[in-house]
Motif scaffolding. Structure first.
Motif, PDB file in Angstrom:
ATOM      1  N   GLU A 186       2.922  14.868  -8.733  1.00 45.10           N
ATOM      2  CA  GLU A 186       4.039  15.811  -8.636  1.00 45.10           C
ATOM      3  C   GLU A 186       3.577  17.128  -8.023  1.00 45.10           C
ATOM      4  O   GLU A 186       4.292  17.753  -7.236  1.00 45.10           O
ATOM      5  N   TRP A 198      14.202  17.945  -5.917  1.00 44.98           N
ATOM      6  CA  TRP A 198      13.719  17.322  -7.140  1.00 44.98           C
ATOM      7  C   TRP A 198      14.734  16.407  -7.817  1.00 44.98           C
ATOM      8  O   TRP A 198      14.351  15.628  -8.702  1.00 44.98           O
ATOM      9  N   GLY A 202      13.931  12.622  -7.631  1.00 50.52           N
ATOM     10  CA  GLY A 202      12.830  12.312  -8.541  1.00 50.52           C
ATOM     11  C   GLY A 202      13.273  12.316  -9.994  1.00 50.52           C
ATOM     12  O   GLY A 202      12.847  11.466 -10.788  1.00 50.52           O
ATOM     13  N   PHE A 203      14.128  13.283 -10.361  1.00 44.67           N
ATOM     14  CA  PHE A 203      14.646  13.342 -11.733  1.00 44.67           C
ATOM     15  C   PHE A 203      15.449  12.086 -12.066  1.00 44.67           C
ATOM     16  O   PHE A 203      15.248  11.457 -13.115  1.00 44.67           O
ATOM     17  N   SER A 222      13.019   9.043 -12.309  1.00 46.37           N
ATOM     18  CA  SER A 222      12.133   8.993 -13.481  1.00 46.37           C
ATOM     19  C   SER A 222      12.909   8.956 -14.789  1.00 46.37           C
ATOM     20  O   SER A 222      12.521   8.250 -15.719  1.00 46.37           O
ATOM     21  N   ARG A 223      14.030   9.702 -14.867  1.00 45.84           N
ATOM     22  CA  ARG A 223      14.767   9.779 -16.144  1.00 45.84           C
ATOM     23  C   ARG A 223      15.643   8.554 -16.375  1.00 45.84           C
ATOM     24  O   ARG A 223      15.772   8.075 -17.510  1.00 45.84           O
ATOM     25  N   LEU A 239       5.768  19.609 -14.281  1.00 38.46           N
ATOM     26  CA  LEU A 239       6.135  18.205 -14.496  1.00 38.46           C
ATOM     27  C   LEU A 239       4.908  17.341 -14.722  1.00 38.46           C
ATOM     28  O   LEU A 239       4.945  16.406 -15.543  1.00 38.46           O
ATOM     29  N   ASP A 240       3.807  17.626 -14.022  1.00 36.54           N
ATOM     30  CA  ASP A 240       2.560  16.887 -14.285  1.00 36.54           C
ATOM     31  C   ASP A 240       2.060  17.171 -15.699  1.00 36.54           C
ATOM     32  O   ASP A 240       1.641  16.267 -16.430  1.00 36.54           O
ATOM     33  N   GLY A 284       6.832  15.029 -17.039  1.00 33.52           N
ATOM     34  CA  GLY A 284       8.153  14.843 -16.436  1.00 33.52           C
ATOM     35  C   GLY A 284       9.300  15.361 -17.280  1.00 33.52           C
ATOM     36  O   GLY A 284      10.399  14.795 -17.248  1.00 33.52           O
ATOM     37  N   TYR A 285       9.090  16.469 -18.002  1.00 33.95           N
ATOM     38  CA  TYR A 285      10.122  17.032 -18.882  1.00 33.95           C
ATOM     39  C   TYR A 285      10.945  18.054 -18.090  1.00 33.95           C
ATOM     40  O   TYR A 285      10.524  19.185 -17.861  1.00 33.95           O
ATOM     41  N   TYR A 286      12.157  17.673 -17.695  1.00 37.58           N
ATOM     42  CA  TYR A 286      12.991  18.486 -16.809  1.00 37.58           C
ATOM     43  C   TYR A 286      13.901  19.472 -17.542  1.00 37.58           C
ATOM     44  O   TYR A 286      14.453  20.374 -16.911  1.00 37.58           O
TER      45      TYR A 286
END
Length: 438
Positions: A64, A266, A269-270, A273-274, A402-403, A407-409
């Motif tokens: 990331e 982003w 990607g969100f 991943s989510r 995020l790394d 990955g906590y958005y």
């Protein structure tokens, strides 16, 4: 075909549109249409990499943080060039300057196809940022020259909705190109329309007084509230930096542009991943979000333009529209409450994205509301630099966060939803009443 009537405009040479001795009704809106298509291409070219992020991360083994630095390269060039691009547009004029910028960013967009490493992508992104930095200074200068003040927010909202159309087209076109022709084709084929646009722009565009297809009645309308001779006024940067209005625009862009960068670069990607969405599944959610933002762009401009036409002051109309948008964008704060409900998250992000674009349609008109037209592109360049600096500070920080967080958005969406009311408060403090600057 354009609706036309015969014209007998004298003194025009035979190049470009001068060859046609006709007047085009509502020509200013066709000019706005060209700005719309340029802005659409601008956002297609910058957005392709965000949709390809999951594919490229897998192929090149990016973290990331590495992706954040690639985004940083674009924003660094954008920040450096924004004030210079605005000055260049002032110096070269929008006809030549806009064409050169379009050629540069189209070639840079296509160059991504030949990158083979994070460094290569970073170099292509840097070149893309240099070219794309001229889009908004050129487009807003064109609006300032071609529209009376009461129509500028609507015209800006229309051309700025091209950003959303561009972002909307990418999830529709790119998966098809990648599946059938590979990811490199997505960069190559999306860069070609810009080359065509550059040729059309240079052939067709002129300033209002010089355009042979502009009728006398429409020229009178365009000039109905223009208060100065553009050829006689040039405002130095030091004088601009001494203006509270210039700082209001710059700070407003610094605080809110990174939110749009976040949504652009982003969100795929969100969602991936989510919610576990594959490349072929990202299209519909992103189309919904960017369709909403397109409506917001036009709607935000329509609110202030309608208020002005009904007798409201420019100050009250602009700030009322901006307040509505600043409140609406707080929907972003509640994205983390959506949990596993993909479409609730999409709905909340859609409201926030639409509100951002409505906000942009109004803050973009602050320079033309306050400054003489010869200074508009330069002020827009300063504000664009502020927005890009905010973005380049945010992008590596987002990647490292995020790394580090796995990955906590959620905090990112909360922060994004909180910035607009802060920005509006600062603008109100610096410019309590929008008025023409000396």
């Amino acid at each position: 075909m354009f609706p036309t009537k015969q014209s007998s405009a004298p003194g025009k040479d035979s190049a470009g549109p001068e060859a046609a001795a006709t007047t085009i009704a509502r020509l200013r809106w066709y000019i706005c249409g060209l700005l719309f298509f340029a802005t659409t291409g601008n956002y297609v070219d910058r957005q392709v990499i965000s949709l390809l992020k999951p594919v490229l991360e897998q192929e090149f083994n990016w973290s990331e943080a590495a992706y954040g630095w690639i985004v940083f390269a674009f924003q660094l060039a954008y920040a450096i060039m924004m004030p210079l691009a605005g000055r260049a547009i002032d110096y070269l004029g929008t006809r030549l300057g806009y064409m050169l910028a379009m050629l540069l960013w189209s070639v840079a967009a296509m160059a991504h196809a030949f990158a083979g490493s994070a460094l290569g992508f970073g170099a292509a992104r840097f070149a893309l940022g240099i070219g794309e930095s001229a889009n908004f200074p050129a487009a807003l200068k064109t609006v300032a020259h071609w529209f009376p003040r009461r129509e500028r927010a609507l015209a800006t909202g229309i051309f700025n909705s091209g950003a959303n159309v561009g972002a909307l087209l990418v999830p529709v076109l790119v998966p098809y190109l990648v599946i059938h022709f590979g990811w490199r084709s997505a960069f190559l084929l999306t860069g070609i329309p810009g080359l065509i646009w550059a040729a059309v722009w240079y052939w067709f565009f002129r300033e209002p007084e010089d355009h042979p297809n502009l009728g006398a009645g429409e020229l009178e309308l365009i000039r109905s509230d223009h208060e100065e001779s553009m050829s006689e006024i040039h405002v130095p940067y030091l004088e601009l930096l001494g203006s509270r209005a210039a700082w209001a625009f710059l700070i407003g862009k610094f605080l809110t542009d990174p939110v749009w960068w976040f949504f652009l670069f982003w969100l795929p990607g969100f969602l991936s991943s989510r919610y576990g969405l594959e490349l072929s599944e990202l299209g519909l959610p992103l189309v919904v979000i960017y369709t909403a933002s397109m409506v917001g762009s036009v709607g935000g401009g329509w609110i202030s333009s309608t208020l002005i036409k009904r007798g409201s002051t420019v100050n009250r109309a602009r700030k009322t529209a901006m307040l509505i948008c600043a409140v609406a964008v707080t929907a972003s704060i509640f994205v983390y409450k959506a949990g596993d409900n993909l479409w609730l998250a999409v709905a909340l992000i859609s409201i926030a994205a639409a509100a951002h674009q409505g906000w942009s349609a109004n803050i973009f008109n602050l320079p033309s509301d306050v400054f003489p037209q010869r200074a508009v592109a330069s002020v827009v360049g300063l504000g664009g630099m502020g927005g890009a600096v905010g973005g380049l500070l945010a992008s590596p920080a987002i990647g490292h966060w995020l790394d580090w967080s796995g990955g906590y958005y959620a905090p990112l969406f909360v922060f994004a939803g909180s910035l607009y009311l802060v920005a509006l408060g600062i603008i109100q403090l610096l410019v309590p009443d929008i008025e023409r600057a000396r």
